[in-house]
Design an enzyme around this catalytic site. Structure first.
Site, PDB file in Angstrom:
ATOM      1  N   TRP A 132      27.795 111.872   4.981  1.00 45.19           N
ATOM      2  CA  TRP A 132      28.522 110.606   5.094  1.00 45.19           C
ATOM      3  C   TRP A 132      27.619 109.535   4.480  1.00 45.19           C
ATOM      4  CZ3 TRP A 132      28.096 106.842   9.621  1.00 45.19           C
ATOM      5  CH2 TRP A 132      29.099 105.875   9.566  1.00 45.19           C
ATOM      6  N   ASP A 213      25.069 113.919  15.017  1.00 46.53           N
ATOM      7  CA  ASP A 213      26.180 112.990  14.837  1.00 46.53           C
ATOM      8  C   ASP A 213      27.470 113.747  15.138  1.00 46.53           C
ATOM      9  OD1 ASP A 213      27.956 111.053  14.161  1.00 46.53           O
ATOM     10  OD2 ASP A 213      27.397 110.923  12.041  1.00 46.53           O
ATOM     11  N   LYS A 248      38.295 108.804  15.758  1.00 44.88           N
ATOM     12  CA  LYS A 248      39.284 109.789  15.303  1.00 44.88           C
ATOM     13  C   LYS A 248      39.947 110.494  16.483  1.00 44.88           C
ATOM     14  CE  LYS A 248      36.547 108.986  11.876  1.00 44.88           C
ATOM     15  NZ  LYS A 248      36.376 108.758  10.487  1.00 44.88           N
TER      16      LYS A 248
END
Ligand code: PMP
Length: 398
Positions: A132, A213, A248
């Site tokens: 990311w 993460d 999300k």
């Protein structure tokens, strides 16, 4: 002449830039597969039923809004702890986990980065190649030198695990390793449980600091399954950090609900770590917001709402998987000769399609199909109405 005359224009965020270009495109068939957002089969951003019910209940007894403590809403922090480590797990029952509410998963990462910078100012941060984009930027902004470990193997269409492991083994002791707990962004390729065991061992042997993460818990194989890597680090007796995001999994992108958890060696140590984490928060934004964290806490802590959330999360996960299968079939039907079945080996929201930059640019300019130049596409934005069009477009540029 102004004091800002010398200010240079910063480079545009590559992903948010795609959004702007998409918005400006007049092609009526355009499809945005650029940003990591889940849309339902009607192409709409879902508002989960569990969230609506929790909010309706909150409205029945409206509450005044005092400041939250620096570390956030207590019921939320404890729900996150239980979700990440397990409610009855030893780390939670012994009180050696510190959890602080963060402004999204990004906020969780940033609190952790600032905390680690004070604790280990000379440590390097190792990040997967690719990752990311904000990982590198965020840790660099916190003052760290960043380096990469190999991850994506384009030829193999998978993970260069040998390369990854070799880099971890060669890392300087004290290096902070940012690891995607599940649903690797951007590639969509995760390592296997057996490979995780080797990573955990390398982290332990090398005296590295793992920073996990977990932005997509529940989007891969299930809440428990996706979180299982945490248990491996716990079992190895390591101290580590975890960033959580509910953007999300609750479709609460704009509420900015996330957290940082730090596994300490004892309850006493956790008290000292918490005091430092609070200092980081105090000097950044004082304390976090109430609304999103209350919604998430109420859902996670109320059995019926929690069951509903798990059901809705399962539906999102299954829909993404169905779209992957449709994409593979659709590409074949559209005349693509090469084997595209790797798409169903990938997991989570994204697919590294293997398309190159020129092909991605053609997809955009000729068909209004937007992904990133790296070939990343958000499978969670495909639906039964746009999938055929996307397949034909990809077939035309391959
Ligand atoms: N980590 C990864 C790997 C992500 O993909 C994202 C979101 N795109 C985040 C962290 C940040 O999540 P949030 O939007 O909750 O800040």
């Amino acid at each position: 002449m102004s004091m800002f005359t010398a200010v240079e224009m910063a480079p545009r965020d590559p992903i948010l830039g795609i959004n702007d270009a998409f918005a400006a495109d007049t092609n009526p068939s355009k499809v945005n597969l650029g940003v990591g957002v889940y849309y339902d089969d009607n192409g709409k951003l879902p508002l989960l039923k569990c969230v609506q019910t929790a909010e309706a209940q909150m409205m029945e007894t409206p509450k005044a809004r005092a400041y939250l403590p620096m570390e956030g809403f207590a019921a939320y922090d404890s729900a996150v702890k239980s979700l990440v480590f397990g409610a009855d797990s030893e780390p939670v029952t012994s009180g050696r986990v510190v959890t602080a509410q963060g402004i999204g998963g990004t906020g969780g990462l940033k609190i952790g980065a600032d905390f680690l910078k004070k604790l280990t100012p000379n440590a390097k941060v190792m990040i997967s190649d690719p990752s990311w984009d904000n990982h590198r930027a965020l840790f660099a902004a916190a003052g760290f030198a960043t380096e990469s470990h190999p991850y994506y193997d384009a030829e193999k269409r998978g993970v260069n695990f040998d390369g990854m492991l070799a880099s971890l083994k060669a890392a300087t002791p004290g290096t902070i390793v940012v690891l995607h707990a599940c649903c690797h962004n951007p590639t969509g390729y995760d390592i296997t449980p057996a490979q995780w065991d080797q990573v955990v061992q390398a982290v332990k042997d090398g005296g590295l600091t793992a920073f996990l993460d977990m932005a997509y818990q529940g989007f891969g194989h299930g809440i428990k399954e996706d979180g299982s890597v945490i248990g491996k680090f716990v079992a190895a007796g390591l101290n580590f950090l975890v960033a959580t995001s509910f953007s999300k999994s609750f479709s609460l992108y704009g509420e900015r609900v996330g957290a940082l958890s730090v596994l300490c060696s004892s309850k006493e140590e956790a008290g000292r770590v918490l005091s430092q984490v609070k200092l980081v928060i105090r000097t950044n934004y004082s304390n976090p917001q109430i609304h999103g964290a209350t919604v998430v806490a109420n859902v996670l802590n109320t059995p019926e709402l929690r069951a509903q959330w798990e059901q809705e999360l399962t539906e999102m996960r299954e829909r993404i998987k169905a779209m992957r299968a449709k994409l593979v079939d659709g590409l074949k039907a559209a005349g693509v000769k090469q084997d595209m079945s790797f798409i169903t080996n990938q997991i989570g929201m994204f697919s590294y399609s293997g398309l190159n930059k020129d092909q991605m640019i053609r997809l955009r300019s000729e068909f209004g199909v937007y992904g990133t130049d790296s070939g990343r596409m958000c499978v969670a934005a495909l639906n039964s109405k746009n999938i055929d069009y996307v397949c034909k477009a990809i077939a035309a540029v391959i």
